[in-house]
Design a protein around this motif. Structure first.
Motif: not given
Length: 193
Positions: A11-12, A82-89, A92-95, A166-167
């Protein structure tokens, strides 16, 4: 924890690639070697509601938290991660729930976990210990290098049903670009009652 390390590194890498290219295509979905499942923003249980905010609410069952994903952002799950990413990718936020079973144990092991993926770690300011929506909270942030590129990162530990880490990470300019939606995401995190 090795699978989580792989997810974070991949993801990074995607976030850094977007930062170097100057942004991202809002209609592009990133894929990687794990069997992550892209999900539209919805809860684990389908809700029959006309409310747009209900459609963007996610639950991390193991950790015992719920949160709202900003419109246009993507959420993926890989088991209990769980990973959440902004609209532009680019952000990244990993739970995830760490192996350490206690809040204090999770906080104690943070530096070791962060240094597995991020090199030349530098913290910015002092760590905070307070409460977030009624949950004990520990947070710190900084910069570091991943594959030779500088990133900004933030890590939060919440004590809910279990400790939840939450990273968040992005190229510094992509943090700034997505800061308003990111704050909405973080502020929406609540303990399941």
């Amino acid at each position: 924890m090795k699978k989580l390390d792989l997810i974070v590194v991949l993801m990074m890498g995607a976030a850094l690639a977007l930062a170097c290219s100057g942004g991202g295509d809002k209609n592009t979905t990133s894929t990687n070697a794990t069997d992550k499942k892209e999900q539209p923003a919805r809860t684990d249980k389908a809700k029959s509601s006309d409310s747009a905010s209900d459609a963007n609410v996610f639950t991390h069952k193991e950790g015992g938290i719920t949160f709202e994903v900003p419109n246009g952002w993507k959420a993926t799950s890989d088991g209990d991660n769980m990973t959440v990413s902004s609209a532009d990718g680019g952000l990244q936020v990993v739970f995830w729930v760490p192996d350490e079973g206690s809040f204090d144990g999770a906080v104690k092991e943070l530096d070791k976990e962060i240094s597995k993926t991020i090199k030349n770690v530098k913290t910015v300011g002092k760590p905070t210990q307070d409460t977030h929506n009624g949950m004990p909270h520990y947070g710190e942030s900084g910069t570091g290098d991943v594959n030779g590129s500088t990133i900004a990162w933030g890590v939060d530990v919440l004590s809910a049903k279990k400790p939840v880490i939450i990273l968040s990470f992005a190229a510094p300019n992509l943090y700034e670009k997505n800061s308003e939606d990111y704050e909405k995401l973080i502020n929406s995190i609540k303990k399941i009652t």
